[in-house]
Design a protein around this motif. Structure first.
Motif, PDB file in Angstrom:
ATOM      1  N   SER A  69      70.213  45.578  36.206  1.00 10.08           N
ATOM      2  CA  SER A  69      71.671  45.406  36.156  1.00 10.08           C
ATOM      3  C   SER A  69      72.358  46.571  36.855  1.00 10.08           C
ATOM      4  O   SER A  69      72.010  47.734  36.655  1.00 10.08           O
ATOM      5  CB  SER A  69      72.142  45.326  34.703  1.00 10.08           C
ATOM      6  N   TRP A  70      73.363  46.231  37.671  1.00 14.79           N
ATOM      7  CA  TRP A  70      74.129  47.227  38.406  1.00 14.79           C
ATOM      8  C   TRP A  70      75.384  47.620  37.640  1.00 14.79           C
ATOM      9  O   TRP A  70      76.024  46.794  36.999  1.00 14.79           O
ATOM     10  CB  TRP A  70      74.544  46.665  39.772  1.00 14.79           C
ATOM     11  N   ASN A  71      75.747  48.889  37.736  1.00 14.78           N
ATOM     12  CA  ASN A  71      77.023  49.382  37.229  1.00 14.78           C
ATOM     13  C   ASN A  71      77.781  50.035  38.374  1.00 14.78           C
ATOM     14  O   ASN A  71      77.239  50.912  39.057  1.00 14.78           O
ATOM     15  CB  ASN A  71      76.816  50.411  36.116  1.00 14.78           C
ATOM     16  N   LYS A  72      78.997  49.569  38.599  1.00 12.15           N
ATOM     17  CA  LYS A  72      79.834  50.121  39.666  1.00 12.15           C
ATOM     18  C   LYS A  72      80.717  51.218  39.083  1.00 12.15           C
ATOM     19  O   LYS A  72      81.354  51.033  38.050  1.00 12.15           O
ATOM     20  CB  LYS A  72      80.690  49.012  40.285  1.00 12.15           C
ATOM     21  N   TYR A  73      80.769  52.364  39.771  1.00 13.23           N
ATOM     22  CA  TYR A  73      81.543  53.490  39.274  1.00 13.23           C
ATOM     23  C   TYR A  73      82.747  53.755  40.183  1.00 13.23           C
ATOM     24  O   TYR A  73      83.438  52.831  40.574  1.00 13.23           O
ATOM     25  CB  TYR A  73      80.639  54.733  39.154  1.00 13.23           C
ATOM     26  N   ASN A  74      82.964  55.000  40.554  1.00  8.21           N
ATOM     27  CA  ASN A  74      84.161  55.380  41.297  1.00  8.21           C
ATOM     28  C   ASN A  74      84.035  55.103  42.793  1.00  8.21           C
ATOM     29  O   ASN A  74      82.927  55.015  43.339  1.00  8.21           O
ATOM     30  CB  ASN A  74      84.460  56.862  41.092  1.00  8.21           C
ATOM     31  N   LEU A  75      85.193  54.998  43.446  1.00  6.70           N
ATOM     32  CA  LEU A  75      85.219  54.899  44.900  1.00  6.70           C
ATOM     33  C   LEU A  75      84.645  56.164  45.523  1.00  6.70           C
ATOM     34  O   LEU A  75      84.792  57.275  44.990  1.00  6.70           O
ATOM     35  CB  LEU A  75      86.650  54.699  45.399  1.00  6.70           C
ATOM     36  N   VAL A  76      83.996  56.010  46.663  1.00  2.19           N
ATOM     37  CA  VAL A  76      83.412  57.145  47.374  1.00  2.19           C
ATOM     38  C   VAL A  76      84.493  57.836  48.198  1.00  2.19           C
ATOM     39  O   VAL A  76      85.189  57.191  48.987  1.00  2.19           O
ATOM     40  CB  VAL A  76      82.252  56.689  48.272  1.00  2.19           C
ATOM     41  N   ASN A  77      84.611  59.128  48.009  1.00  4.12           N
ATOM     42  CA  ASN A  77      85.553  59.914  48.796  1.00  4.12           C
ATOM     43  C   ASN A  77      85.163  59.884  50.268  1.00  4.12           C
ATOM     44  O   ASN A  77      83.977  59.919  50.611  1.00  4.12           O
ATOM     45  CB  ASN A  77      85.554  61.356  48.278  1.00  4.12           C
ATOM     46  N   ASP A  78      86.157  59.847  51.149  1.00  3.34           N
ATOM     47  CA  ASP A  78      85.882  59.774  52.590  1.00  3.34           C
ATOM     48  C   ASP A  78      85.071  60.969  53.088  1.00  3.34           C
ATOM     49  O   ASP A  78      84.368  60.869  54.094  1.00  3.34           O
ATOM     50  CB  ASP A  78      87.201  59.703  53.373  1.00  3.34           C
ATOM     51  N   ALA A  79      85.167  62.098  52.393  1.00  2.00           N
ATOM     52  CA  ALA A  79      84.453  63.302  52.833  1.00  2.00           C
ATOM     53  C   ALA A  79      83.012  63.362  52.325  1.00  2.00           C
ATOM     54  O   ALA A  79      82.251  64.246  52.736  1.00  2.00           O
ATOM     55  CB  ALA A  79      85.212  64.552  52.381  1.00  2.00           C
ATOM     56  N   PHE A  80      82.649  62.445  51.439  1.00  2.00           N
ATOM     57  CA  PHE A  80      81.294  62.476  50.882  1.00  2.00           C
ATOM     58  C   PHE A  80      80.286  62.103  51.966  1.00  2.00           C
ATOM     59  O   PHE A  80      80.433  61.087  52.655  1.00  2.00           O
ATOM     60  CB  PHE A  80      81.176  61.495  49.717  1.00  2.00           C
TER      61      PHE A  80
END
Length: 393
Positions: free
Chosen positions: A239-250
């Motif tokens: 099972s997948w868990n989606k978390y926070n959006l990825v910062n553009d600088a990551f």
């Protein structure tokens, strides 16, 4: 003689072993480097014996007679009646290497027979070091590094090959994704199988694994807009868990991961990767959960780590270090925020200068392994004191 002791050396007590059969007295844990200047004229702290002791033809009073223990000292223990005696040789072992120096050894100069001239990735799996290109895997025991075995890499479609930089060892399996974002796994490190249930998300890159979770960056389309999210998949339940959006600088390319425990007992993961622009610094990010990631940029621009195309970050000997092309300088930091060039002791061999196409990994014994694709070489290095049992932290 039943007991032998010297005064503490640099604040530490070193214990001596007495071999009654061989007639030798010695310390298993060597004294620190440069202790010669301490033991060249010293008193022995204690000798337990019955009777009396001589050195040569002279009565030996260890409480008053200073000795030079840079070389073996021969003494004789006599019984009170003078009829029985036993000879002993005292040898004080001292480390002959600077404990804080990083020493490198070249182990092999033809380990892959020029097969890794393109991109390659090296990982550790089941006590072996494995170096991959998109068609083959070369492996050697961590206790060796000179003899290498070649195997074909199987399981990836020719039209959608492996993304080498995503290779991740976790829980007795190796995971990687292909260029379409599907997840594959292997139990032997050579034959991979597609994880159908886990491939229902488009995976951009793998980050790291912990317990039963594998953390990644995934892509999803929302209202006709593609977005990147940090995510985790439970390997038992699929099972997948989606978390926070990825910062553009990551960073998303050429990722390097290291894990450590803070002084308060918190487990942290630190990631560094290829900066998005040539003039950008190489800035690590950290997380304690895999769900939220925080940038570790210095407030002082002069103390940011400069651009490195293919960085390797490690937590090693209580410090963070950053390695990478063009292999002119190693950068160190206590907290992975303010970086400085190492000026002495922890350095590259001159052979590394201007090289590219490398992969680096650290084993549990403190050895740094570097494989060089273009040069076809394997090198191994370690800070000396990590091999000194008594000076390990």
């Amino acid at each position: 003689i039943s007991f032998f002791a010297l005064p503490d050396i640099l604040g530490k007590q070193y214990f001596f072993t007495i071999d009654q059969i061989g007639g030798s007295i010695y310390n298993r844990d060597s004294l620190p480097f440069c202790s010669d200047t301490i033991i060249n004229k010293t008193l022995i702290k204690q000798i337990n014996y019955v009777g009396y002791i001589t050195s040569g033809d002279t009565l030996f009073n260890y409480l008053a007679d200073s000795v030079d223990l840079r070389k073996p000292l021969e003494i004789t223990s006599h019984a009170p009646d003078g009829l029985y005696k036993r000879d002993y040789k005292i040898k004080v072992n001292v480390h002959q290497q600077d404990p804080d120096s990083l020493c490198w050894t070249k182990l092999n100069t033809t380990f892959a027979n020029q097969a890794l001239k393109g991109e390659h990735k090296t990982i550790i799996f089941k006590d072996r070091i494995k170096a991959y290109n998109k068609e083959q895997v070369f492996s050697s025991s961590l206790s060796d590094g000179t003899t290498w075995k070649k195997e074909p890499l199987k399981g990836f479609p020719s039209a959608s090959p492996i993304k080498l930089q995503t290779l991740t060892s976790h829980n007795d399996k190796i995971y990687a994704i292909n260029i379409e974002g599907d997840l594959y796994s292997s139990e032997d490190g050579a034959t991979f199988t597609k994880e159908e249930e886990l491939s229902k998300k488009e995976i951009i890159t793998l980050l790291y694994g912990r317990n039963e979770e594998l953390y990644a960056v995934i892509k999803e389309t929302e209202e006709n807009e593609e977005k990147l999210y940090f995510a985790g998949v439970n390997l038992k339940t699929s099972s997948w868990n989606k978390y926070n959006l990825v910062n553009d600088a990551f960073p998303l390319e050429n990722l390097s991961v290291t894990q450590y425990t803070t002084s308060t007992g918190t487990e942290r993961v630190v990631i560094a990767g290829k900066p998005s622009e040539l003039n950008n610094p190489t800035t690590p990010w950290f997380s304690s959960s895999g769900q939220e990631w925080y940038e570790m940029k210095s407030d002082n621009k002069e103390l940011n780590c400069p651009y490195i195309n293919n960085p390797t970050i490690i937590y090693y000997n209580s410090n963070f270090y950053m390695f990478g092309e063009p292999f002119e300088d190693i950068y160190s930091s206590r907290e992975a925020i303010n970086w400085r060039i190492t000026e002495s002791k922890f350095l590259y061999p001159t052979d590394f200068n201007k090289r590219t196409n490398y992969s680096m990994i650290v084993d549990e014994n403190g050895y740094l392994w570097i494989t060089w694709g273009d040069e076809d070489e394997v090198w191994r290095g370690r800070v000396n004191k990590l091999g000194f049992e008594n000076q390990k932290k």
